[in-house]
Scaffold this active site. Structure first.
Site, short mmCIF file in Angstrom:
data_model
loop_
_atom_site.label_atom_id
_atom_site.label_comp_id
_atom_site.label_asym_id
_atom_site.label_seq_id
_atom_site.Cartn_x
_atom_site.Cartn_y
_atom_site.Cartn_z
N ALA A 190 -3.89 8.45 -2.95
CA ALA A 190 -2.03 7.82 -3.18
C ALA A 190 -2.09 6.87 -3.67
O ALA A 190 -2.75 5.04 -3.20
CB ALA A 190 -1.86 7.68 -2.00
N SER B 276 0.52 -1.45 -0.20
CA SER B 276 0.11 -0.15 -0.85
C SER B 276 0.65 1.38 -0.01
O SER B 276 1.85 1.18 0.10
CB SER B 276 -0.46 0.46 1.07
N ASN B 277 0.21 2.18 0.02
CA ASN B 277 1.11 3.95 0.08
C ASN B 277 0.64 4.41 1.39
O ASN B 277 -0.31 3.50 2.08
CB ASN B 277 0.64 4.48 -0.73
N ARG B 278 1.65 5.39 2.17
CA ARG B 278 1.61 5.87 3.26
C ARG B 278 0.56 7.32 3.18
O ARG B 278 0.43 8.16 2.31
CB ARG B 278 2.87 6.69 3.88
#
Ligand code: CTP
Ligand code: CA
Length: 224
Positions: A100, A33-35
């Protein structure tokens, strides 16, 4: 409600916002995933509703409640987000792409949990590029007016303006990843075909309201 929305900057506009990260499964218990907390996208959805718009929020997994008045569609993966956005895009006036989105998904997601005993001290992941949702919406004939976001860690001005031109969008909001992530504040730089416009450091809701005003100025004809 009609009276409430009258005279507001975005009254009668349909606005689609994406927010949060996407999650791409490795197996049933693991993902990449992304932050992203989703705070900025949710604040923008709220600010757009305050400005009189009909707002749909397509959101990846976050800990946040849907803003009052906003219709939220929950997704997990980039491909789910892509499918909902492409279906909704033709009826939108404005698309604000804050999510994101994971740039890659796992090529061979496993249906059963991967066991460490089977992987000899490491695991190689093969990744496939996800669709660029914003670029696809921007390429639609008669599509919505598009706003992109870019969180960069360096060379903000150069990368952000290059990204705006590559995706062929009228407005891109740039910020430094190290300043905005895990923060309740935001320092945005707006990039449009006139150049770059730095905004002050603001709480995310104030930043969102300011951005919505900037979008209204660029899209709503005076007196319309
Ligand atoms: N975006 C998108 N779909 C993707 C990737 C990005 O819609 N698959 C959108 C984001 O929501 C954002 C904008 O495109 O509005 C820019 O995202 P960013 O990750 O900064 O750009 P990329 O083109 O993915 O470039 P890179 O990650 O390599 O910097
Ligand atoms: Ca990216």
């Amino acid at each position: 409600t009609q009276a409430f929305f009258q005279g507001k900057a975005l009254a009668g506009k349909n606005i689609l916002v994406t927010a949060g990260p996407t999650q791409e499964d490795i197996d049933p218990v693991r993902f990449i995933s992304n932050r992203s907390s989703g705070k900025m996208g949710y604040a923008i959805a709220r600010a757009a509703w305050e400005a009189g718009a009909r707002v749909t929020l397509v959101s990846g997994p976050t800990a946040l409640d849907a803003p009052y008045g906003v219709e939220r569609i929950n997704v997990k993966t980039a491909r789910q987000m892509h499918a909902h956005v492409m279906q909704l895009a033709p009826e939108q006036d404005i698309f604000i792409s804050v999510a994101a989105v994971a740039d890659w998904r796992v090529s061979n997601t496993q249906t059963q949990k991967v066991k460490k005993t089977g992987t000899q001290g490491g695991l190689d992941l093969a990744l496939t590029e996800n669709p660029d949702i914003l670029a696809e919406v921007a390429a639609l004939a008669n599509g919505p007016w598009c706003v992109g976001f870019a969180a960069e860690t360096e060379n903000l001005h150069e990368y952000a303006e290059a990204k705006r031109q590559r995706k062929k969008i009228p407005l891109l909001v740039g910020n430094l990843a190290q300043e905005t992530m895990e923060s309740d504040q935001s320092r945005m730089v707006l990039f449009d075909d006139q150049g770059s416009h730095p905004l002050p450091v603001l709480d995310k809701l104030d930043a969102a309201r300011r951005l919505v005003a900037e979008i209204a100025n660029r899209t709503v004809r005076p007196g319309a």
